[in-house]
Design an enzyme around this catalytic site. Structure first.
Site, PDB file in Angstrom:
ATOM      1  N   TYR A 163       0.828  -1.208   0.000  1.00  0.00           N
ATOM      2  CA  TYR A 163       0.000   0.000   0.000  1.00  0.00           C
ATOM      3  C   TYR A 163       0.865   1.263   0.000  1.00  0.00           C
ATOM      4  O   TYR A 163       0.655   2.177  -0.796  1.00  0.00           O
ATOM      5  CB  TYR A 163      -0.901  -0.053   1.231  1.00  0.00           C
ATOM      6  CG  TYR A 163      -1.862   1.091   1.416  1.00  0.00           C
ATOM      7  CD1 TYR A 163      -3.043   1.164   0.680  1.00  0.00           C
ATOM      8  CD2 TYR A 163      -1.609   2.089   2.352  1.00  0.00           C
ATOM      9  CE1 TYR A 163      -3.941   2.205   0.880  1.00  0.00           C
ATOM     10  CE2 TYR A 163      -2.500   3.129   2.557  1.00  0.00           C
ATOM     11  CZ  TYR A 163      -3.670   3.187   1.821  1.00  0.00           C
ATOM     12  OH  TYR A 163      -4.553   4.221   2.021  1.00  0.00           O
ATOM     13  N   LYS A 167       1.018   4.020  -2.897  1.00  0.00           N
ATOM     14  CA  LYS A 167       0.495   5.337  -2.535  1.00  0.00           C
ATOM     15  C   LYS A 167       1.504   6.443  -2.836  1.00  0.00           C
ATOM     16  O   LYS A 167       1.145   7.491  -3.358  1.00  0.00           O
ATOM     17  CB  LYS A 167       0.095   5.361  -1.061  1.00  0.00           C
ATOM     18  CG  LYS A 167      -1.247   4.693  -0.782  1.00  0.00           C
ATOM     19  CD  LYS A 167      -2.302   5.163  -1.763  1.00  0.00           C
ATOM     20  CE  LYS A 167      -3.689   5.224  -1.210  1.00  0.00           C
ATOM     21  NZ  LYS A 167      -4.674   5.576  -2.269  1.00  0.00           N
TER      22      LYS A 167
HETATM   23  P1  NAI Z   1     -13.525   3.013   1.353  1.00  0.00           P
HETATM   24  O1  NAI Z   1     -13.204   1.569   1.441  1.00  0.00           O
HETATM   25  O2  NAI Z   1     -14.629   3.562   2.163  1.00  0.00           O
HETATM   26  O3  NAI Z   1     -13.802   3.413  -0.165  1.00  0.00           O
HETATM   27  C1  NAI Z   1     -13.026   2.917  -1.226  1.00  0.00           C
HETATM   28  C2  NAI Z   1     -13.937   2.595  -2.353  1.00  0.00           C
HETATM   29  O4  NAI Z   1     -13.163   2.148  -3.477  1.00  0.00           O
HETATM   30  C3  NAI Z   1     -14.920   1.470  -2.032  1.00  0.00           C
HETATM   31  O5  NAI Z   1     -16.261   1.912  -2.196  1.00  0.00           O
HETATM   32  C4  NAI Z   1     -14.558   0.366  -3.008  1.00  0.00           C
HETATM   33  O6  NAI Z   1     -15.689  -0.387  -3.463  1.00  0.00           O
HETATM   34  C5  NAI Z   1     -13.919   1.152  -4.134  1.00  0.00           C
HETATM   35  N1  NAI Z   1     -13.059   0.315  -4.971  1.00  0.00           N
HETATM   36  C6  NAI Z   1     -12.169  -0.622  -4.556  1.00  0.00           C
HETATM   37  N2  NAI Z   1     -11.596  -1.211  -5.599  1.00  0.00           N
HETATM   38  C7  NAI Z   1     -12.112  -0.629  -6.718  1.00  0.00           C
HETATM   39  C8  NAI Z   1     -11.892  -0.807  -8.107  1.00  0.00           C
HETATM   40  N3  NAI Z   1     -11.023  -1.711  -8.567  1.00  0.00           N
HETATM   41  N4  NAI Z   1     -12.585  -0.035  -8.977  1.00  0.00           N
HETATM   42  C9  NAI Z   1     -13.483   0.868  -8.514  1.00  0.00           C
HETATM   43  N5  NAI Z   1     -13.735   1.066  -7.211  1.00  0.00           N
HETATM   44  C10 NAI Z   1     -13.056   0.332  -6.319  1.00  0.00           C
HETATM   45  O7  NAI Z   1     -12.173   3.781   1.679  1.00  0.00           O
HETATM   46  P2  NAI Z   1     -11.824   5.324   1.977  1.00  0.00           P
HETATM   47  O8  NAI Z   1     -11.290   5.412   3.337  1.00  0.00           O
HETATM   48  O9  NAI Z   1     -12.923   6.206   1.568  1.00  0.00           O
HETATM   49  O10 NAI Z   1     -10.576   5.514   0.990  1.00  0.00           O
HETATM   50  C11 NAI Z   1     -10.604   6.264  -0.193  1.00  0.00           C
HETATM   51  C12 NAI Z   1      -9.176   6.493  -0.629  1.00  0.00           C
HETATM   52  O11 NAI Z   1      -8.484   7.255   0.339  1.00  0.00           O
HETATM   53  C13 NAI Z   1      -8.359   5.209  -0.821  1.00  0.00           C
HETATM   54  O12 NAI Z   1      -7.532   5.351  -1.943  1.00  0.00           O
HETATM   55  C14 NAI Z   1      -7.541   5.133   0.438  1.00  0.00           C
HETATM   56  O13 NAI Z   1      -6.359   4.403   0.244  1.00  0.00           O
HETATM   57  C15 NAI Z   1      -7.282   6.597   0.691  1.00  0.00           C
HETATM   58  N6  NAI Z   1      -6.950   6.916   2.064  1.00  0.00           N
HETATM   59  C16 NAI Z   1      -7.880   6.832   3.051  1.00  0.00           C
HETATM   60  C17 NAI Z   1      -7.545   7.152   4.342  1.00  0.00           C
HETATM   61  C18 NAI Z   1      -8.552   7.176   5.433  1.00  0.00           C
HETATM   62  O14 NAI Z   1      -8.188   7.621   6.522  1.00  0.00           O
HETATM   63  N7  NAI Z   1      -9.767   6.756   5.208  1.00  0.00           N
HETATM   64  C19 NAI Z   1      -6.157   7.502   4.721  1.00  0.00           C
HETATM   65  C20 NAI Z   1      -5.279   7.621   3.611  1.00  0.00           C
HETATM   66  C21 NAI Z   1      -5.672   7.316   2.342  1.00  0.00           C
END
Ligand code: NAI
Length: 302
Positions: A163, A167
């Site tokens: 990851y 990232k």
């Molecule tokens: P989340 O799990 O709530 O949302 C991620 C979404 O991406 C999900 O709805 C999932 O179905 C979708 N997804 C996964 N694989 C996919 C694909 N191949 N094609 C299309 N959609 C796909 O996660 P969150 O927390 O909202 O994360 C969003 C972004 O922010 C991610 O890239 C995560 O790595 C990044 N991030 C989040 C942090 C946090 O504190 N929540 C911290 C740092 C980064």
């Protein structure tokens, strides 16, 4: 200056069925953008598929008077997501690369599969969506990208070799899009968000979860996507109502005679090499070449 709006703009938000992506999509739509809500509808670890996840967010946008279309393709097929924007709305102005999964495991236990799945979604997925959009944006002389990195990418994090590597690479992608897109009105920036989401788990108390609502990240994202924003190739940490700009810092360093210095010389200059008192903030590869050329021990013309 009028309030920030996105009339006539079309945005793709990947992974917009949950968490941060959902929040970005809702905000952009509320400000007038037509939004492609992309989400595969999978589990946090990558498996599964559910078309209703993206559709649900589209319904929320429509209920609030906005315009959006659902797309259930994987970011691995990024060109299809961009095609969806073109078919539905005839253009693409904004791409928010946000989709993500986790396959946490310490390095000595990490399988090829753990690595590949995270790479395929975060980095290759962002590349596929961005390349397809970039082609169109070049023709239109306008475009805005936001990549989503993580503190784990910037600083490393135990159990997240796959990851964190992907990232941080996303910021590399943003920086190069910023360079290649400059003459075509295309800008790219990176956010490192923190937000309470299903990915984050529920290790925090309710108050903390409230502070970390994804809606406390989206205003920065919207601004970075706006035509008046002048930032490109930049990196921002954001969460819980805090927005900050992050950049590289370089020490003055030490010069040695090329070909004539030893590990002992490096050892003896170790504190000077790592002394940041007169640091600079390099922004491009030319800075690096210039710094090397300033070597007083280097023969002229060498
Ligand atoms: P989340 O799990 O709530 O949302 C991620 C979404 O991406 C999900 O709805 C999932 O179905 C979708 N997804 C996964 N694989 C996919 C694909 N191949 N094609 C299309 N959609 C796909 O996660 P969150 O927390 O909202 O994360 C969003 C972004 O922010 C991610 O890239 C995560 O790595 C990044 N991030 C989040 C942090 C946090 O504190 N929540 C911290 C740092 C980064």
């Amino acid at each position: 200056m009028p309030g920030i709006t996105f009339e006539d703009r079309v945005a793709v938000v990947t992974g917009a069925g949950n968490g941060l992506g959902r929040s970005h999509a809702l905000l952009l739509a509320s400000l007038g953008a037509r939004v492609v809500v992309n989400d595969l509808g999978g589990a946090t670890t990558g498996g599964g598929r559910d078309a209703s996840v993206a559709q649900q967010v589209v319904s929320e946008i429509e209920a609030a008077g906005g315009v959006a279309v659902a797309n259930g393709d994987s970011v691995g097929e990024g060109e299809k997501i961009v095609e969806c924007a073109l078919d539905s709305f005839g253009r693409i102005d904004i791409v928010i690369n946000n989709a993500g999964i986790l396959r946490d495991r310490s390095l000595h236990k990490m399988s090829d599969e753990d690595w590949d799945q995270v790479y395929d979604v975060h980095l290759k997925g962002a590349f596929k969506v961005s390349r397809a959009a970039f082609v169109r944006m070049r023709d239109a002389n306008y475009g805005r990208f936001v990549m989503t990195t993580s503190a784990a990418g910037l600083y490393g994090n135990f159990g997240q070799a796959n990851y964190s590597a992907c990232k941080l690479a996303l910021h590399g992608l943003a920086q190069t899009i910023a360079i290649e897109g400059k003459k075509k009105g295309i800008q790219a920036n990176t956010i490192a968000p923190i937000a309470a989401s299903r990915m984050m788990g529920t290790v925090m108390d309710e108050k903390e979860m409230e502070r970390l609502d994804p809606t406390a990240v989206s205003p920065l994202v919207a601004w970075l996507c706006h035509e008046d924003c002048d930032a490109s190739g930049e990196l921002f940490e954001v969460g819980a109502g805090w927005v900050s700009n992050v950049r590289w810092e370089r020490s003055q360093g030490q010069y040695f005679k090329p070909g004539h210095f030893t590990p002992d010389d490096v050892f003896e200059s170790w504190s000077a090499i790592r002394d940041f008192t007169e640091s600079t903030h390099p922004t491009d590869t030319v800075d690096t070449i210039r710094a090397m050329r300033r070597n007083p021990y280097q023969d002229k013309g060498e």
